[in-house]
Design a protein around this motif. Structure first.
Motif, short mmCIF file in Angstrom:
data_model
loop_
_atom_site.label_atom_id
_atom_site.label_comp_id
_atom_site.label_asym_id
_atom_site.label_seq_id
_atom_site.Cartn_x
_atom_site.Cartn_y
_atom_site.Cartn_z
N THR A 1 -33.66 56.50 -17.29
CA THR A 1 -34.27 57.57 -16.50
C THR A 1 -35.02 58.56 -17.39
O THR A 1 -35.92 59.26 -16.93
CB THR A 1 -33.21 58.34 -15.70
N VAL A 2 -34.64 58.63 -18.67
CA VAL A 2 -35.34 59.48 -19.64
C VAL A 2 -35.57 58.69 -20.92
O VAL A 2 -34.79 57.80 -21.26
CB VAL A 2 -34.55 60.77 -19.98
N PHE A 3 -36.66 59.02 -21.59
CA PHE A 3 -36.91 58.48 -22.92
C PHE A 3 -36.52 59.56 -23.91
O PHE A 3 -37.00 60.69 -23.83
CB PHE A 3 -38.38 58.10 -23.08
N THR A 4 -35.64 59.22 -24.84
CA THR A 4 -35.04 60.25 -25.66
C THR A 4 -35.07 59.91 -27.15
O THR A 4 -35.43 58.79 -27.54
CB THR A 4 -33.59 60.50 -25.20
N ASN A 5 -34.68 60.85 -27.95
CA ASN A 5 -34.59 60.68 -29.40
C ASN A 5 -33.24 60.04 -29.74
O ASN A 5 -32.21 60.48 -29.24
CB ASN A 5 -34.72 62.05 -30.07
N SER A 6 -33.25 59.04 -30.57
CA SER A 6 -32.03 58.28 -30.86
C SER A 6 -31.31 58.71 -32.13
O SER A 6 -30.33 58.09 -32.53
CB SER A 6 -32.36 56.78 -30.97
N ARG A 7 -31.77 59.78 -32.78
CA ARG A 7 -31.24 60.14 -34.09
C ARG A 7 -29.73 60.37 -34.07
O ARG A 7 -29.00 59.89 -34.93
CB ARG A 7 -31.94 61.40 -34.64
N ASP B 1 -25.96 53.34 -17.46
CA ASP B 1 -25.33 54.53 -16.88
C ASP B 1 -26.27 55.72 -16.74
O ASP B 1 -25.88 56.75 -16.19
CB ASP B 1 -24.12 54.95 -17.72
N GLY B 2 -27.48 55.62 -17.28
CA GLY B 2 -28.44 56.71 -17.17
C GLY B 2 -28.09 57.93 -18.00
O GLY B 2 -28.49 59.05 -17.68
N GLU B 3 -27.35 57.73 -19.10
CA GLU B 3 -26.95 58.86 -19.95
C GLU B 3 -28.03 59.17 -20.98
O GLU B 3 -28.77 58.27 -21.42
CB GLU B 3 -25.64 58.51 -20.67
N ASN B 4 -28.10 60.44 -21.37
CA ASN B 4 -29.06 60.84 -22.39
C ASN B 4 -28.39 60.77 -23.76
O ASN B 4 -27.64 61.66 -24.16
CB ASN B 4 -29.56 62.26 -22.14
N ILE B 5 -28.67 59.71 -24.50
CA ILE B 5 -28.04 59.51 -25.81
C ILE B 5 -28.70 60.36 -26.90
O ILE B 5 -28.33 60.26 -28.06
CB ILE B 5 -28.04 58.03 -26.21
N GLY B 6 -29.65 61.20 -26.52
CA GLY B 6 -30.19 62.16 -27.47
C GLY B 6 -29.30 63.39 -27.60
O GLY B 6 -29.43 64.17 -28.54
N ASP B 7 -28.39 63.56 -26.65
CA ASP B 7 -27.46 64.68 -26.63
C ASP B 7 -26.26 64.36 -27.53
O ASP B 7 -25.52 63.41 -27.28
CB ASP B 7 -27.00 64.91 -25.18
N ALA B 8 -26.08 65.16 -28.59
CA ALA B 8 -25.00 64.89 -29.55
C ALA B 8 -23.63 64.91 -28.88
O ALA B 8 -22.73 64.16 -29.27
CB ALA B 8 -25.05 65.92 -30.69
N GLY B 9 -23.45 65.78 -27.89
CA GLY B 9 -22.18 65.83 -27.18
C GLY B 9 -21.90 64.55 -26.41
O GLY B 9 -20.76 64.06 -26.37
N VAL B 10 -22.93 63.99 -25.80
CA VAL B 10 -22.78 62.72 -25.08
C VAL B 10 -22.42 61.61 -26.06
O VAL B 10 -21.52 60.81 -25.80
CB VAL B 10 -24.09 62.36 -24.33
N VAL B 11 -23.09 61.59 -27.20
CA VAL B 11 -22.82 60.55 -28.21
C VAL B 11 -21.39 60.65 -28.72
O VAL B 11 -20.69 59.64 -28.86
CB VAL B 11 -23.82 60.65 -29.37
N ALA B 12 -20.92 61.87 -28.98
CA ALA B 12 -19.55 62.05 -29.45
C ALA B 12 -18.54 61.56 -28.41
O ALA B 12 -17.54 60.92 -28.75
CB ALA B 12 -19.30 63.52 -29.78
#
Length: 205
Positions: free
Chosen positions: A86-92, A121-132
């Motif tokens: 749903t979003v294109f995000t930064n993968s860093r 799941d439509g999650e934003n993996i650019g969000d450090a909190g989501v990644v953690a």
């Protein structure tokens, strides 16, 4: 001795997800060691993400629909499913977390969870909190992962990955190096099986 394979990939690349799952499916059939190397293809994209329908150069609706029909078909042939993000995000942040996970051998589990989060799941993996949080679901300690994402140590590793990719002439992902042989793009399960069979025979001779 196992065949050595290096795969340069990025979480926001759907063909990398196909390549990742293809190699996982073939693991029981071949003796190989695979090293996943994160290589950002869009470091310019913001961590908060760009809505898919707002991204310039993404093509019109019909073009995107045709592309995703092809991608979905490739995924189904391997045995899993995926949807357009749903979003294109930064993968860093996700790539830095994976460098940390590699130290404890949990990188593959984390990679699977991040890919699934982004493409299902439509999650934003650019969000450090989501990644953690995703890392916690993959068996890692969330606080340690959050620290790693901010650490210069893992930032340096990502830069080294990028340098190694450029030195090897990598310009797109996924790019596999089977031994020293480069292979660009996701392959079908049967095509990759045949490639690994030839490489194993050559490696053993």
């Amino acid at each position: 001795m196992a065949l050595k394979i290096v795969m340069f990939s990025d979480y926001i690349c759907p063909f990398c997800y196909v390549g990742f799952e293809t190699m996982r499916r073939l693991k029981p059939e071949f003796d190989f060691q695979i090293e996943w190397r994160g290589f950002q293809i869009h470091p310019d994209w913001p961590a908060e993400g760009i809505p898919a329908d707002k991204l310039r150069g993404a093509g019109d609706g019909a073009t995107r629909q045709a592309l995703w029909k092809r991608i979905s078909g490739m995924a189904e042939a391997v045995g899993f499913s995926m949807k357009p993000p749903t979003v294109f995000t930064n993968s860093r942040a996700a790539l830095a977390a994976t460098e940390f996970a590699r130290e404890s051998g949990r990188d593959e589990a984390l990679e699977e969870r991040i890919y699934r989060a982004y493409f299902n799941d439509g999650e934003n993996i650019g969000d450090a909190g989501v990644v953690a949080r995703l890392a916690g679901e993959a068996g890692l300690e969330e606080g340690e992962v959050a620290d790693a994402i901010r650490s210069p140590k893992y930032e340096l590793r990502l830069k080294n990955n990028s340098l190694a990719a450029h030195q090897r002439g990598v310009s797109s992902v996924p790019t596999f190096f089977i031994g020293e042989f480069p292979l660009v793009g996701a392959q079908s399960l049967d095509a990759m099986r045949a490639i690994l069979k030839r490489a194993t025979e050559r490696f053993a001779s």
